[in-house]
Design a protein around this motif. Structure first.
Motif, PDB file in Angstrom:
ATOM      1  N   ALA E 149      -4.419  -2.389 -21.209  1.00 34.58           N
ATOM      2  CA  ALA E 149      -4.143  -1.701 -22.473  1.00 34.58           C
ATOM      3  C   ALA E 149      -4.780  -2.496 -23.597  1.00 34.58           C
ATOM      4  O   ALA E 149      -4.201  -3.435 -24.117  1.00 34.58           O
ATOM      5  CB  ALA E 149      -2.637  -1.567 -22.688  1.00 34.58           C
ATOM      6  N   THR E 151      -5.824  -1.434 -26.567  1.00 40.81           N
ATOM      7  CA  THR E 151      -5.699  -0.994 -27.950  1.00 40.81           C
ATOM      8  C   THR E 151      -4.672  -1.790 -28.749  1.00 40.81           C
ATOM      9  O   THR E 151      -4.917  -2.143 -29.892  1.00 40.81           O
ATOM     10  CB  THR E 151      -5.350   0.501 -27.961  1.00 40.81           C
ATOM     11  OG1 THR E 151      -6.387   1.170 -27.265  1.00 40.81           O
ATOM     12  CG2 THR E 151      -5.268   1.025 -29.342  1.00 40.81           C
ATOM     13  N   PHE E 153      -3.918  -4.731 -28.594  1.00 38.26           N
ATOM     14  CA  PHE E 153      -4.553  -5.993 -28.979  1.00 38.26           C
ATOM     15  C   PHE E 153      -5.245  -5.846 -30.322  1.00 38.26           C
ATOM     16  O   PHE E 153      -5.068  -6.659 -31.224  1.00 38.26           O
ATOM     17  CB  PHE E 153      -5.548  -6.365 -27.872  1.00 38.26           C
ATOM     18  CG  PHE E 153      -6.521  -7.435 -28.205  1.00 38.26           C
ATOM     19  CD1 PHE E 153      -6.115  -8.742 -28.364  1.00 38.26           C
ATOM     20  CD2 PHE E 153      -7.868  -7.145 -28.318  1.00 38.26           C
ATOM     21  CE1 PHE E 153      -7.026  -9.734 -28.637  1.00 38.26           C
ATOM     22  CE2 PHE E 153      -8.783  -8.127 -28.590  1.00 38.26           C
ATOM     23  CZ  PHE E 153      -8.360  -9.420 -28.759  1.00 38.26           C
ATOM     24  N   TYR E 155      -4.681  -3.616 -32.572  1.00 36.05           N
ATOM     25  CA  TYR E 155      -3.732  -3.357 -33.658  1.00 36.05           C
ATOM     26  C   TYR E 155      -3.162  -4.653 -34.210  1.00 36.05           C
ATOM     27  O   TYR E 155      -3.073  -4.836 -35.417  1.00 36.05           O
ATOM     28  CB  TYR E 155      -2.568  -2.471 -33.180  1.00 36.05           C
ATOM     29  CG  TYR E 155      -2.958  -1.053 -32.844  1.00 36.05           C
ATOM     30  CD1 TYR E 155      -4.164  -0.540 -33.253  1.00 36.05           C
ATOM     31  CD2 TYR E 155      -2.120  -0.238 -32.113  1.00 36.05           C
ATOM     32  CE1 TYR E 155      -4.535   0.746 -32.939  1.00 36.05           C
ATOM     33  CE2 TYR E 155      -2.476   1.056 -31.797  1.00 36.05           C
ATOM     34  CZ  TYR E 155      -3.690   1.539 -32.209  1.00 36.05           C
ATOM     35  OH  TYR E 155      -4.054   2.799 -31.900  1.00 36.05           O
ATOM     36  N   GLU E 210       5.654  -1.481 -33.526  1.00 35.15           N
ATOM     37  CA  GLU E 210       4.797  -0.492 -32.871  1.00 35.15           C
ATOM     38  C   GLU E 210       4.185  -1.074 -31.605  1.00 35.15           C
ATOM     39  O   GLU E 210       4.144  -0.419 -30.560  1.00 35.15           O
ATOM     40  CB  GLU E 210       3.698  -0.072 -33.844  1.00 35.15           C
ATOM     41  CG  GLU E 210       2.885   1.088 -33.370  1.00 35.15           C
ATOM     42  CD  GLU E 210       1.756   1.379 -34.324  1.00 35.15           C
ATOM     43  OE1 GLU E 210       1.911   2.276 -35.158  1.00 35.15           O
ATOM     44  OE2 GLU E 210       0.720   0.708 -34.255  1.00 35.15           O
ATOM     45  N   LYS E 213       6.673  -1.132 -28.958  1.00 33.29           N
ATOM     46  CA  LYS E 213       6.929   0.202 -28.466  1.00 33.29           C
ATOM     47  C   LYS E 213       5.889   0.613 -27.435  1.00 33.29           C
ATOM     48  O   LYS E 213       6.188   1.317 -26.472  1.00 33.29           O
ATOM     49  CB  LYS E 213       6.868   1.166 -29.651  1.00 33.29           C
ATOM     50  CG  LYS E 213       8.002   2.157 -29.751  1.00 33.29           C
ATOM     51  CD  LYS E 213       7.628   3.025 -30.919  1.00 33.29           C
ATOM     52  CE  LYS E 213       8.648   3.934 -31.426  1.00 33.29           C
ATOM     53  NZ  LYS E 213       8.171   4.576 -32.661  1.00 33.29           N
ATOM     54  N   MET E 214       4.656   0.177 -27.657  1.00 34.42           N
ATOM     55  CA  MET E 214       3.589   0.605 -26.750  1.00 34.42           C
ATOM     56  C   MET E 214       3.756   0.023 -25.359  1.00 34.42           C
ATOM     57  O   MET E 214       3.358   0.637 -24.382  1.00 34.42           O
ATOM     58  CB  MET E 214       2.225   0.182 -27.304  1.00 34.42           C
ATOM     59  CG  MET E 214       1.660   1.171 -28.269  1.00 34.42           C
ATOM     60  SD  MET E 214       0.023   0.718 -28.767  1.00 34.42           S
ATOM     61  CE  MET E 214      -0.935   1.386 -27.432  1.00 34.42           C
ATOM     62  N   LEU E 215       4.304  -1.167 -25.272  1.00 30.89           N
ATOM     63  CA  LEU E 215       4.325  -1.812 -23.959  1.00 30.89           C
ATOM     64  C   LEU E 215       5.715  -2.034 -23.389  1.00 30.89           C
ATOM     65  O   LEU E 215       5.927  -1.838 -22.201  1.00 30.89           O
ATOM     66  CB  LEU E 215       3.599  -3.162 -24.033  1.00 30.89           C
ATOM     67  CG  LEU E 215       2.082  -3.089 -24.149  1.00 30.89           C
ATOM     68  CD1 LEU E 215       1.505  -4.470 -24.246  1.00 30.89           C
ATOM     69  CD2 LEU E 215       1.477  -2.358 -22.972  1.00 30.89           C
ATOM     70  N   ARG E 217       8.700  -0.856 -23.010  1.00 33.55           N
ATOM     71  CA  ARG E 217       9.461   0.002 -22.097  1.00 33.55           C
ATOM     72  C   ARG E 217       8.566   0.958 -21.324  1.00 33.55           C
ATOM     73  O   ARG E 217       9.019   1.980 -20.830  1.00 33.55           O
ATOM     74  CB  ARG E 217      10.526   0.798 -22.866  1.00 33.55           C
ATOM     75  CG  ARG E 217      11.609  -0.022 -23.513  1.00 33.55           C
ATOM     76  CD  ARG E 217      12.186  -1.105 -22.650  1.00 33.55           C
ATOM     77  NE  ARG E 217      13.011  -0.634 -21.548  1.00 33.55           N
ATOM     78  CZ  ARG E 217      13.483  -1.428 -20.591  1.00 33.55           C
ATOM     79  NH1 ARG E 217      13.189  -2.708 -20.584  1.00 33.55           N
ATOM     80  NH2 ARG E 217      14.205  -0.938 -19.619  1.00 33.55           N
ATOM     81  N   ASN E 218       7.317   0.619 -21.234  1.00 36.83           N
ATOM     82  CA  ASN E 218       6.410   1.448 -20.438  1.00 36.83           C
ATOM     83  C   ASN E 218       6.532   1.027 -18.981  1.00 36.83           C
ATOM     84  O   ASN E 218       6.354  -0.136 -18.642  1.00 36.83           O
ATOM     85  CB  ASN E 218       4.980   1.229 -20.935  1.00 36.83           C
ATOM     86  CG  ASN E 218       4.006   2.153 -20.262  1.00 36.83           C
ATOM     87  OD1 ASN E 218       4.220   2.574 -19.127  1.00 36.83           O
ATOM     88  ND2 ASN E 218       2.939   2.480 -20.955  1.00 36.83           N
ATOM     89  N   ARG E 219       6.821   1.984 -18.120  1.00 34.65           N
ATOM     90  CA  ARG E 219       7.118   1.583 -16.749  1.00 34.65           C
ATOM     91  C   ARG E 219       5.917   0.937 -16.070  1.00 34.65           C
ATOM     92  O   ARG E 219       6.081   0.035 -15.254  1.00 34.65           O
ATOM     93  CB  ARG E 219       7.568   2.793 -15.932  1.00 34.65           C
ATOM     94  CG  ARG E 219       7.947   2.318 -14.553  1.00 34.65           C
ATOM     95  CD  ARG E 219       8.584   3.340 -13.685  1.00 34.65           C
ATOM     96  NE  ARG E 219       8.659   2.805 -12.333  1.00 34.65           N
ATOM     97  CZ  ARG E 219       8.942   3.520 -11.277  1.00 34.65           C
ATOM     98  NH1 ARG E 219       9.183   4.795 -11.405  1.00 34.65           N
ATOM     99  NH2 ARG E 219       8.970   2.957 -10.093  1.00 34.65           N
ATOM    100  N   ILE E 220       4.739   1.396 -16.378  1.00 30.64           N
ATOM    101  CA  ILE E 220       3.574   0.775 -15.737  1.00 30.64           C
ATOM    102  C   ILE E 220       3.560  -0.712 -16.066  1.00 30.64           C
ATOM    103  O   ILE E 220       3.382  -1.564 -15.203  1.00 30.64           O
ATOM    104  CB  ILE E 220       2.276   1.441 -16.222  1.00 30.64           C
ATOM    105  CG1 ILE E 220       2.311   2.933 -15.960  1.00 30.64           C
ATOM    106  CG2 ILE E 220       1.075   0.819 -15.540  1.00 30.64           C
ATOM    107  CD1 ILE E 220       1.092   3.664 -16.467  1.00 30.64           C
ATOM    108  N   ILE E 222       6.113  -2.562 -17.121  1.00 32.15           N
ATOM    109  CA  ILE E 222       7.276  -3.247 -16.546  1.00 32.15           C
ATOM    110  C   ILE E 222       7.016  -3.551 -15.080  1.00 32.15           C
ATOM    111  O   ILE E 222       7.241  -4.671 -14.607  1.00 32.15           O
ATOM    112  CB  ILE E 222       8.541  -2.376 -16.716  1.00 32.15           C
ATOM    113  CG1 ILE E 222       8.885  -2.238 -18.189  1.00 32.15           C
ATOM    114  CG2 ILE E 222       9.724  -2.999 -15.980  1.00 32.15           C
ATOM    115  CD1 ILE E 222      10.079  -1.379 -18.458  1.00 32.15           C
ATOM    116  N   LEU E 284       8.906 -10.941 -23.295  1.00 31.60           N
ATOM    117  CA  LEU E 284      10.037 -10.611 -24.162  1.00 31.60           C
ATOM    118  C   LEU E 284      10.414 -11.784 -25.057  1.00 31.60           C
ATOM    119  O   LEU E 284      10.711 -11.607 -26.237  1.00 31.60           O
ATOM    120  CB  LEU E 284      11.238 -10.190 -23.317  1.00 31.60           C
ATOM    121  CG  LEU E 284      11.130  -8.858 -22.600  1.00 31.60           C
ATOM    122  CD1 LEU E 284      12.406  -8.599 -21.829  1.00 31.60           C
ATOM    123  CD2 LEU E 284      10.891  -7.736 -23.578  1.00 31.60           C
TER     124      LEU E 284
END
Lengths: 353, 168, 172, 169, 416, 194
Positions: E149, E151, E153, E155, E210, E213-215, E217-220, E222, E284
């Motif tokens: 991912a 993007t 980065f 931001y 933001e 949010k993008m990462l 809780r994204n299951r991929i 996690i 985290l």
């Protein structure tokens, strides 16, 4: 087959090939631009107005870059690999109906290169061959990163082909035909398959991502892990062909999705439009041309979606990818088949008594 | 037990004898003393195991070269930390330059592995029992231990400098 | 036209098949095998059996041979296998004898076969099409079809069992 | 392990909820964020046509200042060379001759003064060390990229601030 | 043991090399592939090498090699006057150079016995926490990049540019800040700098939320990170872990709380800890630390005391330029300090700060000369990377890469 | 979006060149065609320089900023970092190169396909910078030929872009056959490459 039609077919095939190449070329440009826009950047803007000549610059550079064959590579296969990838990618657009019929004078022209009655299977077969290009190229490079990329590509493509095929079967059950042309015709107006097959479409979409090696399934070439994956050792136009093949694949996948699920060249109220013209030939031709436009609009929307997803999601890990394919998608696809079958039976029961 | 420099020192002297814990002082609030290479491992093991002290964290190890101290040119500094009591102490071991041999600490602290390799690389300390004592930062072909005071710092091939200006 | 195409494809098939056997590099063997499948599919198309042609490519060329190649690549990693299989003379003789016997059997079996010529009057060119194939499969050959399905299921379960045997290990 | 302080805050992972397990909501959320940025104003500065505002104290290219009469301030005391951690400054001092008062402010001056821009790390210690306010790191100029190594030895011809008269040219 | 150093050395060396070769021989299993990860692999973000023994995609063993950017900091430090070492520390952990700068300054101040005014301490705290944010920002977003991912980065890199703007306003450089001096800061916070910090405090939380949010809780993501490269608290302590990587394993050791320096005792903040010590926990913990740092900056910014920005120590702190031009006494001090002829007392000092990556320690021995007699850096990355082999064994190649980026090993600090 | 680039202007200039090739005979010859063709390819190369970021330390972090949204190296067509040396056009050496690393740099350079350019970014790569020590290579031009030097420690992203534009200038004006020229061969030979 009369000669006019033969010449027409020849021209049409060339045109489709050209369009595929053009779209693939400009996909690189759009990929860069879309990535840039998503990332608050402006993207290439120096080569030509808005950077429109960027793909040409890339192509020109790649053509004149040194050809390089690693000393310990298998030379024949090393050259064969990108060739296969490119050839196979370019072959698959042959059976896609880009439009309805065009009537010029006496003759009716079908806007499809080859209307075989097994169009879906043809696509499926050709796509399943695409992996050879990656495998052979990756193996022939004699580089461990390439080999790992090739192996990943192979197992990923095989696994996802299954789910893809199963999700297709549901569509075939609805349409009762293997011909893409027939499937397209059945979705006239707004009667698109997506309304009946949302789950099937989702599975197909995910598999299309996997088959074209796009994020989140870009494991064969994941930069952070395998440097360039199967094309690590390729320079010059051979690399260009791999990149090209990937974008042509995206184009074909988008076209197939548009055809199978989003009504191909059909658009709402097309019948009304057709009837609005006094001259049926003119009406037909206008609708067809509009239909071609609609088809390409759908394709571009899908291409955009491919890129949008690429710049948003992290990628899977190898075992997770396999698990997703085998443990989730295939059962879901089978469930989808069962649901579709049940639905058809119920429909028949209630309509035909 | 409130750990103060005094009572820890007292405890250690009681355990290891006065001849093995020498030169104790507090230069910067951290208790510093000197021991010898025969006792260093036992000492650190004792500090590790003792229920009251719980000195179970090796902060750092550093070699030091004192070419002017005859017979005890090479010094190895161990700095330990009791996280539980937030108590630091520093132990030094002096060895002669001809015989820079120390026992390894890797059996107690995994982190000592690379620190010892670094000390070997920089100063030529040899740690007996170390699993893999090879150079870590410099190329293996290097023939000297660069941090020893007699070796120059500069790259000898630099051309664009005239030394007279720099007061060194 | 069709006849010349047939001879072209037939000779190509034989050539590729021979190359499968004599190629030194196993990867080449596999690639020739794939080519063989293609030419066989071409024959199917000549017979107007498009479905079979496509399925042949999808299943054999597209899936099974990929697995072959996959395994070969794994075995070959890093080592330069020259492919010269060193067998004893006895095994060579045994191979020759077995091959010869097989050849004799084939010749004997096919000696008296009369090649049926389709009657142009009743011949249905659509017989190889999907619809007809489906109808035949689900009516006339219902039982064999079901049996094959069961066979597949059994073999699949078996494959899963074999694959599962290495417990606790992450495998492909 | 029991806490060492009373400020511990556990941020450890929570179990995934069902919707999180289904991949799609999070993916849709991510796609939403990126789409929002797609239409956002772009942050790019079109260098070289536009340049980014630099702070007034930015440590850029060196300059040897002149005083208000146009005489060079540097007195070749060598402090900057001593202070330079990269040893990038060299100079030779000379005595000012009669009649050169308008050229050099002090009786001693730097006959040659060279900064090796490749060595220089632009740390600003020379500026800080200078007791005569002679050397400064400008905020509006950057050392440009060049093709040859030799071009980076900046002598007095490139370091000394141009005279006011030449500036108007 | 042989008395001749040289021969003993070479004999020993030969023996160890033989041993090592034997060990490698054992591992030369038919089924294992050797994969050379680095020194120029894209995911190493710096330069270190790992020779992996792989069974398919699974890593069976790894042999790390480091030293590819060994720059001999400690040797150079023995040849430079005290104030010229600050630029060196910049280049150690270049993601958070102000922390290094100030840690070093505090060490020397401890040696010289200088007391720093509150205002200078608060300015230091603001700068150090900004540096921590920029460090964690890079680490966490690079974790995104390595998992594909890209993007997010970019931001957060935009926000890093704003942090750099603040640096620029404070010290005149972006990355290698050379910020502050022994005895305080070189200049007070300008109004513009204060304004920029205020702006940053307002804007940054949105961007960071933001990014999370993008990462988060994204299951991929996690799935990719949970359980990957885990290390238990005991092993981590034995390996000498500190900082976020230790806290992710559940130990709330933080130098800022345990041994407060530069007025950290004045600020209210929490120590985020994880449980398993895996990549996700590290992610985290760093995320939360950014929030805590923001909290600290906010407090320091609101309560910035009046007063001088440097200590009143004319022997050690350069006099103001204006006085140098006019006053003879100031000129003499100026010369003395620049020449490095300050009266440093004899002694030894250890001072540690909570660097971006963990306990960054400076062990300084002074013999009263113009340069340190010995300056040893306790570099957290050097310690982390040692445990890397143990952490990636049994995982997959993709795990190894994520583990590496989540450890935030920075080559400049690793190799010194 | 406003585009005001000089490259664009150059682009149309060369288009004129291409047109001129089709002009009546007598005005153009094979040589003329060759030069304009070379120019076109030069332009193509200049606008599609894929970098190999050989980032070892601090300058690598500034390269990240250069890739970032604020500076956006993609405007020059260079945003595709090729970590495989075969595919890269410019080797951006950023950061300290220790003596242990020197052979690796050389190897990477040897693996790159022509045309290749090398940019030494920052004080360490160009000259060793403050690290005048026993372990640091005093400038990478001791192991590989360097085309462009970018000073600064680390250089601002502006300076890195500046270096990239210098390479673009080189690429535009370079002969297609540079690789075969005796000078180039001699240069490589002096570095003991190939």
């Amino acid at each position: 087959m009369d000669s006019v039609l033969l010449i027409y077919k020849g021209i049409y095939i060339l045109a489709i090939f050209g369009i595929s190449l053009l779209i693939a070329t400009y996909s690189t440009y759009f990929e860069r631009k879309i990535a840039a826009f998503i990332q608050d950047r402006v993207g290439p803007n120096r080569a030509g107005p808005f950077g429109l000549l960027q793909p040409l610059a890339d192509a020109g550079k790649l053509f004149f870059k040194e050809e390089f064959i690693p000393a310990r590579a298998n030379k024949v296969l090393f050259i064969l690999g990108p060739g296969i990838a490119m050839l196979v990618a370019a072959m698959s657009s042959a059976v896609i109906p880009f439009g309805d019929t065009l009537i010029l004078g006496e003759t009716t022209f079908d806007l499809i290169a080859i209307d075989v009655n097994i169009g879906v299977l043809y696509i499926f077969g050709v796509v399943s061959l695409g992996v050879y290009g990656l495998m052979i190229g990756g193996w022939a490079s004699n580089n461990k990163f390439s080999l790992l990329g090739a192996i990943r590509a192979a197992s990923q493509n095989i696994s996802y082909e299954l789910a893809m095929g199963l999700s297709l079967i549901a569509v075939l059950m609805l349409s009762g035909s293997l011909s893409l042309k027939v499937i397209a015709e059945q979705q006239a107006g707004f009667n698109w398959n997506i309304w009946y097959q949302p789950l099937g479409f989702l599975i197909f979409l995910i598999c299309a991502f996997a088959e074209t090696n796009r994020t989140p399934f870009d494991l064969p070439e994941s930069e952070a892990e395998l440097i360039g994956g199967y094309h690590t050792e390729y320079s010059s136009m051979k690399l260009g062909m791999y990149l090209f093949a990937e974008y042509i694949n995206i184009f074909v996948a988008s076209a197939v999705m548009a055809t199978l699920y989003f009504g191909a060249y059909n658009f709402p109220f097309m019948e009304n439009l057709r009837n609005a013209f006094d001259d049926p030939v003119l009406g037909n031709n206008v609708v067809t041309i509009l239909g071609v436009g609609v088809m390409f609009a759908k394709i571009f929307a899908f291409i955009f979606f491919f890129m949008w997803v690429r710049w948003t999601l992290p990628r899977f890990r190898y075992d997770q990818l396999m698990k997703l394919g085998w443990n989730i998608l295939i059962p879901l696809a089978i469930l989808n088949i069962l649901l579709t079958g049940g639905g058809i039976l119920l429909y028949d029961y209630f309509t035909k008594g | 037990m409130e750990l103060t420099n005094e009572n820890v020192l007292g405890k250690l002297i009681a355990q290891f004898g006065e001849e093995n814990i020498v030169d104790a002082y507090n230069p910067d609030g951290i208790m510093t003393f000197t021991t010898n290479r025969e006792n260093i491992i036992a000492l650190i093991q004792y500090l590790y195991d003792d229920k009251d002290l719980q000195v179970q964290f090796l902060t750092t190890m550093a070699g030091i070269h004192f070419p002017d101290h005859k017979g005890r040119e090479m010094c190895m500094m161990y700095q330990l930390h009791s996280l539980r009591h937030n108590f630091r102490l520093r132990i030094k071991v002096f060895v002669p330059a001809e015989d820079p041999v120390l026992p390894t600490l890797t059996n107690i602290y995994a982190t000592a592995n690379w620190m010892e390799r670094e000390a070997y690389d920089f100063y030529g300390f040899i740690f007996t029992g170390h699993p893999n004592l090879i150079r870590i930062l410099n190329i293996e072909e290097m023939e000297y231990h660069p941090m020893l005071k007699q070796y120059p710092l500069e790259d000898q091939t630099r051309e664009d400098k005239i030394d007279t200006y720099f007061g060194r | 036209m069709t006849e010349s195409l047939f001879f072209f494809f037939a000779s190509l098939t034989l050539l590729c098949a021979v190359m499968v056997v004599i190629a030194k590099n196993p990867v080449y063997s596999v690639i020739f095998l794939i080519l063989t499948f293609f030419t066989i599919s071409a024959h199917y198309i000549l017979l107007n059996a498009q479905f079979l042609a496509a399925v042949n490519i999808i299943v054999y060329a597209g899936a099974i041979m990929v697995l072959f190649l996959f395994v070969l690549m794994f075995i070959n990693t890093g080592k330069n296998v020259q492919g010269t299989v060193k067998g004893s003379i006895i095994s060579k003789i045994a191979g020759a004898v077995a091959g010869g016997l097989l050849f004799v059997v084939v010749v004997a079996a096919l000696k008296d076969v009369t090649l049926g010529h389709p009657d142009p009057a009743t011949y249905n060119s659509q017989v190889g099409m999907v619809e007809n194939l489906g109808k035949v499969l689900f009516t006339k050959y219902m039982l064999p079809f079901q049996l094959v399905a069961v066979l597949f299921l059994v073999s699949m379960v078996g494959a899963v069992m074999i694959g599962k045997r290495e417990a606790g290990e992450q495998n492909f | 392990m029991e806490p060492l302080s009373n400020r511990k805050k556990n941020v450890a992972q929570k179990e995934m909820t069902l919707s999180e397990r289904m991949y799609l909501p999070a993916i849709a959320q991510g796609l939403g964020i990126t789409l929002k940025h797609f239409f956002k104003k772009k942050a790019t500065i079109n260098y070289p046509e536009e340049t980014r505002q630099r702070s007034e104290i930015w440590r850029g290219l060196h300059v040897l200042k002149r005083d208000e009469n146009g005489a060079e301030r540097c007195t070749a005391c060598g402090l900057c060379a001593v202070a330079c951690p990269a040893e990038a400054i060299t100079m030779t001092a000379g005595e000012r001759k009669a009649g050169e008062e308008h050229l050099y402010r002090e009786e001693k001056y730097a006959v040659t003064y060279e900064v090796n821009m490749l060595r220089c790390i632009f740390c600003g210690l020379c500026e800080e060390a200078c007791p005569k306010a002679a050397i400064f790191l400008q905020d509006d100029k950057l050392a440009p990229a060049r093709y040859e190594r030799d071009e980076f030895i900046y002598g007095k011809d490139r370091l000394v601030e141009p005279l006011k008269t030449t500036e108007t040219k | 043991m042989a008395t001749d150093n040289k021969t003993a050395d070479t004999d020993q060396l030969q023996e160890f090399r033989d041993n090592r070769d034997l060990k490698l021989q054992d591992k030369k299993n038919e089924n294992l592939t050797t994969l050379n990860l680095g020194p120029t692999h894209p995911a190493t973000h710096g330069i270190f090498q790992n020779i992996l023994q792989m069974d398919g995609e699974v890593i069976m063993d790894a042999v790390p090699t480091i030293g590819y950017i060994h720059r001999a900091f400690e040797k150079i430090a023995e040849r430079r006057p005290f104030y010229q070492i600050t630029p060196l520390t910049d280049r150690m952990n270049y993601c958070s150079s102000p922390i290094n700068n100030m840690g070093y300054h505090m060490t020397v101040e401890k040696l010289l016995g200088i007391e720093i005014p509150k205002r200078a301490q608060y300015i230091r705290v603001i700068m150090m926490e900004l540096a921590r944010i920029s460090d964690h920002l890079i680490c966490n977003s690079i974790l995104g990049v390595d998992s594909g991912a890209f993007t997010g980065f970019l931001y957060v890199m935009q926000e890093r540019e704003h942090i750099y703007d603040i640096y620029e306003e404070v010290c005149g450089a972006r990355l290698t800040t050379n910020m502050g001096r022994i005895g305080g800061m070189e200049r007070d916070l300008s109004p513009k700098a204060l304004h920029l910090i205020g702006e940053f405090l307002k804007r940054f939380p949105k961007v960071w939320a933001e990014f999370e949010k993008m990462l988060t809780r994204n299951r991929i993501f996690i799935d990719r990170t949970v359980g990957v490269g885990a290390i238990s608290a005991e092993r981590a302590l034995n390996y000498g872990f500190t900082g976020p990587n230790l806290r992710a394993a559940g130990v709330d050791y933080d130098v800022r709380v345990m041994n407060p320096y530069s007025s950290y005792e004045d600020f209210e903040f929490e120590i985020p800890v994880g449980e398993k010590g895996d990549t996700y926990d590290r992610f985290l913990v760093r995320n939360e630390e950014v929030w805590q740092s923001l909290k600290i900056i906010e407090q320091a910014y609101k309560n910035l005391p009046e007063g001088s920005y440097h200590a009143d120590a004319p022997h050690y702190y350069l006099p103001p330029k204006q006085e140098v031009y006019t006053s003879m006494e100031a000129l003499i001090y100026h010369f003395k300090i620049v020449m490095g002829e300050i009266d440093a007392p004899k002694g030894e000092v250890y001072h540690s700060v909570e660097g971006g990556n963990g306990e960054l320690g400076f062990y300084l021995i002074s013999d009263g000369g113009r340069t340190p007699y010995r300056l040893h850096f306790r570099r957290p990355c050097f310690i982390y990377y040692q445990a890397y082999t143990e952490m990636i064994k049994g995982g997959q190649l993709a795990d190894a890469i994520l583990t590496l980026s989540s450890l935030n090993v920075i080559a400049g600090e690793l190799d010194a | 979006m406003q585009i005001k680039t000089q490259n664009f202007r150059n682009m149309s200039d060369t288009n004129k060149d291409i047109n001129m090739v089709e002009a009546p005979e007598g005005h153009s010859g094979a040589g003329f065609f060759a030069t304009s063709f070379e120019k076109v390819i030069g332009l193509a190369r200049a606008n599609s320089l894929w970098p190999l970021p050989f980032a070892t330390s601090c300058c690598g972090i500034e390269f990240m900023a250069t890739m970032g949204s604020t500076y956006d190296i993609s405007r020059f067509g260079s945003e595709r970092p090729s970590f495989s040396p075969r595919q890269a056009d410019i080797l951006l050496v950023m950061g300290t190169i220790a003596k242990k690393m020197g052979p690796v740099v050389k190897q990477v350079y040897e693996q790159m396909a022509e045309p290749r350019w090398v940019v030494a970014v920052g004080a360490c790569a160009t000259s060793g910078g403050i690290f005048d020590s026993y372990s640091v290579l005093q400038g990478i031009d001791r192991v590989v030929p360097v085309d462009v030097y970018v000073p600064g420690c680390p250089p601002r992203p502006e300076q890195i872009l500046d270096g990239l534009m210098r390479v673009q200038d080189l690429a535009k004006n370079e002969s297609l056959r540079r690789r075969h020229s005796p000078e180039y061969q001699a240069l490589l030979a002096s570095y003991n490459i190939k």
